[in-house]
Design a protein around this motif. Structure first.
Motif, PDB file in Angstrom:
ATOM      1  N   PRO B  17      28.618 -37.274  26.979  1.00  0.00           N
ATOM      2  CA  PRO B  17      29.304 -36.068  27.455  1.00  0.00           C
ATOM      3  C   PRO B  17      29.454 -36.086  28.974  1.00  0.00           C
ATOM      4  CG  PRO B  17      27.050 -35.567  26.779  1.00  0.00           C
ATOM      5  CD  PRO B  17      27.301 -36.992  26.405  1.00  0.00           C
ATOM      6  N   ALA B  18      30.616 -35.703  29.438  1.00  0.00           N
ATOM      7  CA  ALA B  18      30.846 -35.628  30.880  1.00  0.00           C
ATOM      8  C   ALA B  18      30.050 -34.448  31.424  1.00  0.00           C
ATOM      9  CB  ALA B  18      32.324 -35.424  31.161  1.00  0.00           C
ATOM     10  N   ALA B  19      29.752 -34.481  32.717  1.00  0.00           N
ATOM     11  CA  ALA B  19      29.054 -33.353  33.333  1.00  0.00           C
ATOM     12  C   ALA B  19      29.899 -32.098  33.133  1.00  0.00           C
ATOM     13  CB  ALA B  19      28.842 -33.623  34.816  1.00  0.00           C
ATOM     14  N   PRO B  20      29.261 -30.943  32.838  1.00  0.00           N
ATOM     15  CA  PRO B  20      30.023 -29.734  32.499  1.00  0.00           C
ATOM     16  C   PRO B  20      31.036 -29.329  33.571  1.00  0.00           C
ATOM     17  CG  PRO B  20      27.700 -29.398  32.060  1.00  0.00           C
ATOM     18  CD  PRO B  20      27.814 -30.719  32.750  1.00  0.00           C
ATOM     19  N   PHE B  21      30.703 -29.593  34.851  1.00  0.00           N
ATOM     20  CA  PHE B  21      31.660 -29.183  35.894  1.00  0.00           C
ATOM     21  C   PHE B  21      32.985 -29.932  35.762  1.00  0.00           C
ATOM     22  CE2 PHE B  21      29.364 -32.662  37.940  1.00  0.00           C
ATOM     23  CZ  PHE B  21      30.412 -33.421  38.451  1.00  0.00           C
ATOM     24  N   GLN B  22      32.948 -31.105  35.080  1.00  0.00           N
ATOM     25  CA  GLN B  22      34.195 -31.865  34.880  1.00  0.00           C
ATOM     26  C   GLN B  22      35.200 -31.055  34.054  1.00  0.00           C
ATOM     27  OE1 GLN B  22      34.793 -34.511  36.435  1.00  0.00           O
ATOM     28  NE2 GLN B  22      32.999 -35.834  36.642  1.00  0.00           N
ATOM     29  N   ASP B  23      34.690 -30.274  33.092  1.00  0.00           N
ATOM     30  CA  ASP B  23      35.567 -29.414  32.280  1.00  0.00           C
ATOM     31  C   ASP B  23      36.337 -28.460  33.176  1.00  0.00           C
ATOM     32  OD1 ASP B  23      34.702 -30.553  29.989  1.00  0.00           O
ATOM     33  OD2 ASP B  23      33.366 -28.890  29.392  1.00  0.00           O
ATOM     34  N   LEU B  24      35.599 -27.828  34.089  1.00  0.00           N
ATOM     35  CA  LEU B  24      36.225 -26.875  34.990  1.00  0.00           C
ATOM     36  C   LEU B  24      37.243 -27.568  35.886  1.00  0.00           C
ATOM     37  CD1 LEU B  24      33.891 -24.752  34.309  1.00  0.00           C
ATOM     38  CD2 LEU B  24      34.175 -24.077  36.662  1.00  0.00           C
ATOM     39  N   LEU B  25      36.853 -28.738  36.404  1.00  0.00           N
ATOM     40  CA  LEU B  25      37.761 -29.470  37.299  1.00  0.00           C
ATOM     41  C   LEU B  25      39.060 -29.808  36.578  1.00  0.00           C
ATOM     42  CD1 LEU B  25      35.551 -31.857  39.453  1.00  0.00           C
ATOM     43  CD2 LEU B  25      37.005 -29.980  40.221  1.00  0.00           C
ATOM     44  N   ARG B  26      38.923 -30.195  35.288  1.00  0.00           N
ATOM     45  CA  ARG B  26      40.140 -30.529  34.516  1.00  0.00           C
ATOM     46  C   ARG B  26      41.047 -29.309  34.395  1.00  0.00           C
ATOM     47  NH1 ARG B  26      37.319 -34.379  31.728  1.00  0.00           N
ATOM     48  NH2 ARG B  26      36.349 -32.869  30.353  1.00  0.00           N
ATOM     49  N   LYS B  95      23.208 -25.725  36.643  1.00  0.00           N
ATOM     50  CA  LYS B  95      23.954 -24.672  35.928  1.00  0.00           C
ATOM     51  C   LYS B  95      25.237 -24.278  36.658  1.00  0.00           C
ATOM     52  CE  LYS B  95      20.931 -21.520  35.546  1.00  0.00           C
ATOM     53  NZ  LYS B  95      19.775 -20.683  35.403  1.00  0.00           N
ATOM     54  N   ARG B  96      25.356 -24.705  37.922  1.00  0.00           N
ATOM     55  CA  ARG B  96      26.513 -24.327  38.735  1.00  0.00           C
ATOM     56  C   ARG B  96      27.802 -24.892  38.129  1.00  0.00           C
ATOM     57  NH1 ARG B  96      26.484 -20.083  41.385  1.00  0.00           N
ATOM     58  NH2 ARG B  96      24.647 -20.497  42.654  1.00  0.00           N
ATOM     59  N   PHE B  97      28.850 -24.089  38.080  1.00  0.00           N
ATOM     60  CA  PHE B  97      30.183 -24.488  37.594  1.00  0.00           C
ATOM     61  C   PHE B  97      30.190 -24.919  36.122  1.00  0.00           C
ATOM     62  CE2 PHE B  97      30.076 -25.786  42.199  1.00  0.00           C
ATOM     63  CZ  PHE B  97      30.683 -24.627  42.653  1.00  0.00           C
ATOM     64  N   THR B  98      29.329 -24.311  35.304  1.00  0.00           N
ATOM     65  CA  THR B  98      29.349 -24.611  33.879  1.00  0.00           C
ATOM     66  C   THR B  98      30.002 -23.466  33.104  1.00  0.00           C
ATOM     67  OG1 THR B  98      27.145 -23.649  33.641  1.00  0.00           O
ATOM     68  CG2 THR B  98      27.262 -26.031  33.974  1.00  0.00           C
ATOM     69  N   ASP B  99      30.315 -22.369  33.787  1.00  0.00           N
ATOM     70  CA  ASP B  99      30.848 -21.188  33.102  1.00  0.00           C
ATOM     71  C   ASP B  99      32.125 -20.758  33.832  1.00  0.00           C
ATOM     72  OD1 ASP B  99      31.438 -18.586  32.300  1.00  0.00           O
ATOM     73  OD2 ASP B  99      29.340 -17.934  32.237  1.00  0.00           O
ATOM     74  N   LEU B 100      33.258 -21.003  33.193  1.00  0.00           N
ATOM     75  CA  LEU B 100      34.548 -20.742  33.847  1.00  0.00           C
ATOM     76  C   LEU B 100      34.687 -19.268  34.235  1.00  0.00           C
ATOM     77  CD1 LEU B 100      37.397 -21.718  34.709  1.00  0.00           C
ATOM     78  CD2 LEU B 100      38.192 -21.081  32.438  1.00  0.00           C
ATOM     79  N   GLN B 101      34.261 -18.383  33.314  1.00  0.00           N
ATOM     80  CA  GLN B 101      34.418 -16.950  33.574  1.00  0.00           C
ATOM     81  C   GLN B 101      33.652 -16.517  34.822  1.00  0.00           C
ATOM     82  OE1 GLN B 101      33.389 -14.772  30.008  1.00  0.00           O
ATOM     83  NE2 GLN B 101      34.972 -13.269  30.467  1.00  0.00           N
ATOM     84  N   LYS B 102      32.414 -17.016  34.911  1.00  0.00           N
ATOM     85  CA  LYS B 102      31.571 -16.663  36.052  1.00  0.00           C
ATOM     86  C   LYS B 102      32.160 -17.252  37.338  1.00  0.00           C
ATOM     87  CE  LYS B 102      26.828 -16.770  37.662  1.00  0.00           C
ATOM     88  NZ  LYS B 102      25.479 -17.312  37.514  1.00  0.00           N
ATOM     89  N   THR B 103      32.569 -18.511  37.259  1.00  0.00           N
ATOM     90  CA  THR B 103      33.152 -19.170  38.427  1.00  0.00           C
ATOM     91  C   THR B 103      34.385 -18.413  38.899  1.00  0.00           C
ATOM     92  OG1 THR B 103      32.342 -21.262  37.539  1.00  0.00           O
ATOM     93  CG2 THR B 103      34.000 -21.395  39.272  1.00  0.00           C
ATOM     94  N   GLU B 104      35.233 -18.031  37.955  1.00  0.00           N
ATOM     95  CA  GLU B 104      36.469 -17.309  38.298  1.00  0.00           C
ATOM     96  C   GLU B 104      36.170 -15.938  38.901  1.00  0.00           C
ATOM     97  OE1 GLU B 104      40.270 -17.661  37.836  1.00  0.00           O
ATOM     98  OE2 GLU B 104      39.183 -19.320  38.735  1.00  0.00           O
ATOM     99  N   LYS B 105      35.148 -15.269  38.349  1.00  0.00           N
ATOM    100  CA  LYS B 105      34.798 -13.940  38.859  1.00  0.00           C
ATOM    101  C   LYS B 105      34.450 -14.021  40.342  1.00  0.00           C
ATOM    102  CE  LYS B 105      30.707 -11.952  38.120  1.00  0.00           C
ATOM    103  NZ  LYS B 105      29.621 -11.389  37.299  1.00  0.00           N
ATOM    104  N   TRP B 106      33.651 -15.032  40.693  1.00  0.00           N
ATOM    105  CA  TRP B 106      33.204 -15.125  42.089  1.00  0.00           C
ATOM    106  C   TRP B 106      34.296 -15.636  43.005  1.00  0.00           C
ATOM    107  CZ3 TRP B 106      29.669 -12.218  43.857  1.00  0.00           C
ATOM    108  CH2 TRP B 106      28.679 -11.745  42.987  1.00  0.00           C
TER     109      TRP B 106
END
Lengths: 173, 135
Positions: B17-26, B95-106
């Motif tokens: 599995p790619a690092a979770p932040f990769q999902d967000l970057l994509r 845990k940083r950048f693993t949750d799109l909703q949280k990242t977007e909120k901030w």
């Protein structure tokens, strides 16, 4: 038998007077010392403790919470805006457990200390707060371990659970 | 048989599995291409400049990302209300950048506060790229 009667009467009088005194002193001490009722709402808990300590809704009247929640995009100098659904849910929770919807003595006194035409945004600006912290110099709040008067939990360790009794205060260095 | 075993290992490695932040970057990359057809990737250097830039917050206060998040993103930060903020660097806080909703909120709040507008997908991606590889 008759010989014992005065002793018994005396003893029971002493006992009941002592009990009465203890109860009234206790009652007075407990008035305003009892913790706020336990409340919980997951959205409130997670959203309102991201940047600051979690403030119990019983600290301010409903009109204050409404004003705070209506101005979240300029929340004490910062943008703390929420989506509409969460904002409405948290507003409902805060206003329904607000100081003026509470029966505890501390909330009643907080409400009494606020003029009816005033809608404070900070609990620390209420006369209740000021009167109860009159022995605290401003320089004490500026300690690195405290920061400001809005950081209740620095000294009142149980503040987030609504516990503010004076006997549990520990002022950090 | 040995070859088969080796190729199986290879497949397992590829499917790691790619690092979770990769999902967000994509996701930000897809958005960035829509915003700008000439998009040519995210840059940690641009992200670093963005993080370190001195700005004037909407409250009038001199500020910037580093102000609350600490100049060293591998360290904890502190809000103006004395609350600890976990480190921004993924190396210090997975845990940083693993949750799109949280990242977007901030991003929504802090971009409005510090830049006076929404951040572009390019800016968000650069920012994450910088913090995902910060040591």
């Amino acid at each position: 038998m008759k010989k014992w009667l005065p002793y018994i009467l005396f003893a029971s009088t002493v006992l009941s007077v002592t009990t009465l005194l203890a109860t009234s002193a206790n009652g007075q001490e407990h008035e305003g010392q009892e913790p706020f009722p336990k409340v919980e709402n997951p959205a409130w808990h997670s959203e309102c403790s991201g940047c600051h300590m979690l403030y119990h809704p019983a600290l301010l009247p409903a009109r204050s919470w409404k004003k705070i929640m209506d101005g979240l995009d300029r929340h004490f100098g910062e943008n703390a805006s929420l989506d509409a659904a969460q904002r409405e849910e948290i507003t409902r929770f805060l206003t329904s457990h607000a100081a003026d919807r509470q029966s505890n003595a501390r909330s009643r006194r907080i409400v009494q200390s606020i003029p009816p035409d005033d809608t404070p945004l900070r609990f620390s600006s209420t006369l209740y707060f000021i009167a109860h912290h009159d022995e605290i110099p401003n320089t004490l709040y500026q300690r690195k371990s405290i920061g400001s008067a809005s950081h209740c939990s620095a000294c009142h360790r149980g503040a987030e659970q609504g516990e503010f009794s004076e006997s549990t205060v520990r002022i950090p260095r | 048989m040995r070859n088969l075993f080796a190729s199986c290992l290879c497949l397992v490695a590829l499917n790691a599995p790619a690092a979770p932040f990769q999902d967000l970057l994509r996701q930000y990359e897809t958005q960035a291409r829509q915003e700008n057809p000439a998009f040519s990737g995210f840059s940690p250097e641009r992200g670093k400049r963005f993080y370190e830039e001195k700005r004037v917050a909407s409250s009038g206060r001199q500020s910037g990302c580093f102000d609350c998040h600490s100049p060293d993103p591998a360290q904890s930060g502190k809000t103006h209300a004395n609350k600890i903020i976990d480190p921004m660097a993924v190396s210090a806080n997975p845990k940083r950048f693993t949750d799109l909703q949280k990242t977007e909120k901030w991003f929504r709040r802090n971009c409005a506060d510090l830049i006076g507008r929404a951040c572009t997908a390019q800016e968000k991606g650069d920012f994450i790229e910088f913090l995902a590889h910060y040591k």
